[in-house]
Each structure stands twice: as C-alpha cells, then as structure tokens.
Design an enzyme around this catalytic site. Structure first.
Site, PDB file in Angstrom:
ATOM      1  N   LYS A   1       6.872  15.639   9.657  1.00 33.84           N
ATOM      2  CA  LYS A   1       7.777  15.549  10.809  1.00 33.84           C
ATOM      3  C   LYS A   1       8.818  14.478  10.482  1.00 33.84           C
ATOM      4  O   LYS A   1       8.564  13.286  10.580  1.00 33.84           O
ATOM      5  CB  LYS A   1       7.008  15.175  12.078  1.00 33.84           C
TER       6      LYS A   1
ATOM      7  N   GLU B   1       2.858   2.018   7.916  1.00 34.78           N
ATOM      8  CA  GLU B   1       3.790   1.108   7.246  1.00 34.78           C
ATOM      9  C   GLU B   1       4.865   0.800   8.265  1.00 34.78           C
ATOM     10  O   GLU B   1       5.703   1.649   8.584  1.00 34.78           O
ATOM     11  CB  GLU B   1       4.348   1.775   5.982  1.00 34.78           C
TER      12      GLU B   1
ATOM     13  N   CYS C   1      12.619  -1.729   5.800  1.00 31.98           N
ATOM     14  CA  CYS C   1      11.537  -2.491   6.418  1.00 31.98           C
ATOM     15  C   CYS C   1      11.293  -3.812   5.703  1.00 31.98           C
ATOM     16  O   CYS C   1      10.817  -4.770   6.302  1.00 31.98           O
ATOM     17  CB  CYS C   1      10.265  -1.653   6.457  1.00 31.98           C
TER      18      CYS C   1
ATOM     19  N   GLU D   1      12.817  -8.029  14.363  1.00 34.68           N
ATOM     20  CA  GLU D   1      13.407  -7.172  13.336  1.00 34.68           C
ATOM     21  C   GLU D   1      14.708  -6.570  13.855  1.00 34.68           C
ATOM     22  O   GLU D   1      14.724  -5.902  14.892  1.00 34.68           O
ATOM     23  CB  GLU D   1      12.436  -6.066  12.937  1.00 34.68           C
TER      24      GLU D   1
END
Length: 496
Positions: A181, A255, A289, A388
């Site tokens: 997906k 992750e 990331c 973040e």
C-alpha cells in the site's frame, strides 16, 4: 492503467494483473514542481484490500510458490533486480514527478534498489533450521524456519522505491507473499514496478498493490489474513499501526520518525563538517527520517561552522528537480510546506537566530518550494530541536564538553540515527557507544547498505530492516520432535 488527455489513469494491481477498483472514488497524483495533476489512482477500500489479501493468501498456498525451492526463489529475486536495473530511468522519473526529489537522487536510489534484491537472493537458500542436541538418543528434535504468510508493506512518499525494496526483498526471500500500500502522495514508481514481478517469473498474486489513503492502509493492517506488517512512516501513525496489528496478533516492523543529532567536536574540520551537515539534512529537501536536523557544535569552532553552513546554504540552487543544476527540489506535499513554515515561525518566536533561508523562494511562484533554512543559537528545549519537521530546516546549537554533547543528543524521544564528527578515534567510539540511536555515523552521514541492520530505538521504531537479522522478522520457527525408537515415548519431563 491508461492515459487520456496526458493524465495517466492507474488501477490496483492484484493477482498478476491490473484490477478495476470496487468504487469510482479516486485521488489525484500532483506534481509538486507545478502543483498540476498528472495521474489518478483508485481510493482503495476494504473490498479492494480483501481481494488483494485473498490473492496473496491463495498464491502462498499454491505449489507454484509454496513448493518453489529456496534457491529458485533467489533466482527470481535476482532476475527482478536485473529488470529494475533496465528500468532505472523510467522508475526514477516517475518518482521525481511524484515527490519532487532531485532526479539524480531518485536515479541513485533506483540504481541501488536491486542491491536489496541481490542480497536477499543470496540469503534465500541460507535460511536454515537446526538440530537441537538432546539427552536421549532416541528422540530427534529439529527446527524448521517457515514463512509467516501475507506481509502488508506500507510505504511512505519520500523514498517509495527504496523503502519498498527493503520490505519486499526479505519478505519474498523467506517465502511470504506481499500486499503493498503506497502513499497516496507518491504511488507512481511502485505502480510502475508491479509488472516486473510477473516478467521476472513470480507467480500471480505473490506481490499485489492497492492504492489509496489512510482507510486502505487501516483496512490492510486490520485484515485478519495479514500475518505481518512492515511500516515506514510517522511515529503517531506507527503507534496506531502497532495497535491495529496487535489486535489480531500480527507482527510489526516499524521504521518511524527521528530527530537525529549531529555532534561536531573541536578537532573536526569546519569546512568538511559544513558540507556533511548540509548533506545530512538537505538531501531530499529534508524529507528523510534520518535527517540530521539538529547539530551541536563545540563552542571553540561554533561561529566558524555556523558561518560556513549559512553561507553555503544561502547559495543553494532551488529549482526543478529534473534540472541537473538544481541542488534542492520542492517539498512533496503542499501541506508539508505549510508545516515547515509553521516550524520556522515557531523557531523565530522562541528566540532562534535565522542564519539562512526561511521563506518561499520568490522566483518559484508555482509548486511547493521552500528555501533550505538554517537556525543558529538553538537550545535543545526549543520546538525545532524536539519535533520532527521533515523539511529542509537545520538547527545549530553549541556545547562545551563531551558529556554535555551526549546528554543533549540523547535528550529526545527519538532514537533513529546520529552523527559524530571528530578526528579522535577513541572519542568517536566512546561517543557512538553512548548515543541512544539505532545507527551512528562517524565522519559521514546517511550511508546505507542492505548488509547492515537499520532501525531505531525509543519512539523511532520497532524491529530491524536490512541485514541477516531481518530474516527473523519475516519467518516463524517450528520445533519438531521425532521418536526414533520402536516404542512409544511418554516423558513426564517433556511438554507442559
């Protein structure tokens, strides 16, 4: 898929063929350089997901895949890697049009994607059980390593091709089947990848793809036919994925996000460090990331490092990602650019000093561009040092001692990656051991190989991708006992 009026119309990919969606609902694929629609794809739902999972389940039980030898599985992965190499330019261009990354970046990732397939192709027939030594010579106990079943691979928009390979390659090497997906913000490169599986010789249904938004992802994670979820994305989304997978006891590899520190000690070369800091945070317009988005510099070289980074950042060429002269492209999503602007405003309000960037480039009125931005005098308690951003924003602070540097670096809820810049070998190892991060780079940043495990600590995730350790993430172990004697054995000390 089809193309009409220059807009491509995609379908799902299920059971080895393009599959018409169950509803007429679709989403637009937008080019972040122009903001224009260049393809549409189905908004998948529970019906589409169920069809894909059932196709993957049937493929996993079909002797054409189930009884394939491990060596033969490896050959298929190797063939797929060769096909990807042949299509590098096409796949890279699809990804750049979809998420705005520089074409040279997506081309580099597309060229490296087959390395994951080749690595796990070589591991495919090294996945072994073992014979367990026992106290009785008439009892044989051995273990069998088996695939889990259907793996749900949920892929984000920043590096879809590479991140998909990090999940699909080990899953297939272990004998699983997969339902992918992709993000609704960047599905094109993975849609372009799908036909290569059948061309490589994989049986239909071994790899399937359903496009869509959050509802499709939720339906996939919650599907009782899914045995394993491999997810890359934001921390809060990962938390929901973990809870949904646990509801039917599916495993999960997560992750997630990061706020990775880079520590620059007094013996490091300021010029080399400046380039390293920029590469660590501005690649992919900061949408990685592992972005080294908070740097802390020893006070003795702080001013020089800030000046070098700010001066070079101000000269970065922001432009069309298809242009070889561009050094940074647009943000992938309009909402992401808005988020970056919010964090820039908060940094200024909290007292950080804007050293470079901090605005939309005036010569780029179309698309979702934002200048690479540097803040100096950043305190680790500031919002831009703790949350973040996922954009081209670097915050730089200072420290006085090694102990203070390590304490600052570890003062975050994240633990994905970190960088250490020093010419002192003893310090390099000492600090690397003390940092609470799953990956630590010394005098380099953002190196990645399929051979080395990757994954974070704390709120940065669960489990590991890449390396031999990943095999455990995609297999289960069965213990088998065999009575070698001619008489039944009933041992009161065996069993529960």
């Amino acid at each position: 898929m089809s193309a009409a009026a220059s807009i491509i119309t995609y379908s799902h990919y299920i059971d080895g063929a393009w599959a018409e969606p169950s509803s007429d609902e679709r989403f637009d694929g937008l080019n972040p350089t122009t903001g224009e629609v260049w393809y549409t794809a189905p908004l998948g739902n529970e019906v589409d997901v169920d069809r894909a999972v059932k196709a993957a389940t049937a493929a996993g039980r079909d002797p054409a895949w189930r009884d394939l030898s491990q060596t033969q599985r490896g050959k298929l992965l190797r063939r797929l890697g060769d096909l990807v190499l042949e299509r590098v330019e096409d796949l890279a261009r699809l990804e750049t049009l979809d998420n705005g990354k520089l074409l040279r970046e997506t081309t580099g990732q597309a060229k490296r994607a087959p390395e994951f397939l080749y690595y796990y192709a070589g591991l495919a027939d090294k996945i072994q059980g073992q014979v367990i030594p026992g106290a009785r010579v008439d009892l044989l106990n051995y273990t069998r390593v088996e695939p889990l079943g259907v793996v749900a691979a949920i892929i984000p928009w920043n590096s879809p091709l590479q991140l998909a390979m990090m999940k699909i390659a080990p899953a297939l090497a272990c004998g699983n089947t997969v339902v992918v997906k992709p993000s609704e913000h960047a599905s094109a490169s993975l849609l372009g990848l799908m036909p290569l599986f059948e061309e490589a010789g994989f049986p239909p249904g071994v790899v399937n793809l359903v496009t869509g938004a959050g509802a499709a992802g939720a339906a996939l994670v919650e599907h009782p036919g899914v045995a394993k979820v491999a997810f890359t994305g934001g921390t809060e989304s990962g938390r929901r994925v973990a809870m949904a997978a646990a509801s039917h006891f599916a495993g999960a590899t997560l992750e997630l996000g990061g706020k990775s520190p880079q520590l620059i000690f007094e013996d490091a070369d300021p010029q080399g460090v400046a380039m390293g800091l920029m590469a660590g945070v501005f690649a992919a317009a900061g949408q990685t990331c592992v972005a080294g988005s908070r740097a802390f510099v020893h006070a003795s070289i702080y001013d020089e490092v800030v000046e070098r980074v700010a001066r070079r950042t101000a000269a970065v060429k922001v432009g069309d990602p298809l242009d070889d002269e561009s050094e940074i492209g647009p943000l992938a999503i309009e909402a992401q650019r808005d988020k970056v602007e919010h964090y820039v405003a908060s940094a200024q309000a909290e007292g950080a000093r804007l050293a470079a960037g901090g605005r939309r480039p005036p010569d780029r009125p179309r698309g979702w561009f934002y200048e690479p931005t540097v803040f100096a005098d950043v305190d680790n308690g500031m919002t831009i040092a703790q949350e973040e951003i996922f954009g081209p924003v670097l915050g730089i602070g200072r420290f006085e001692s090694e102990e203070e540097a390590v304490a600052i670096a570890n003062d975050t809820r994240y633990g994905l990656a970190a960088g250490v810049w020093t010419n002192n070998l003893q310090r390099a190892h000492r600090v690397a051991h003390a940092l609470d991060a799953g990956t630590v780079w010394i005098n380099t940043y953002r190196s990645l190989t399929p051979l080395s495990p990757f994954g974070g600590f704390k709120d940065s995730g669960l489990g590991k991708e890449n390396g031999v350790d990943t095999i455990r993430e995609y297999t289960r172990v069965k213990s088998i006992w065999l009575n070698l004697s001619t008489e039944p054995i009933a041992d009161p000390f065996v069993g529960r």
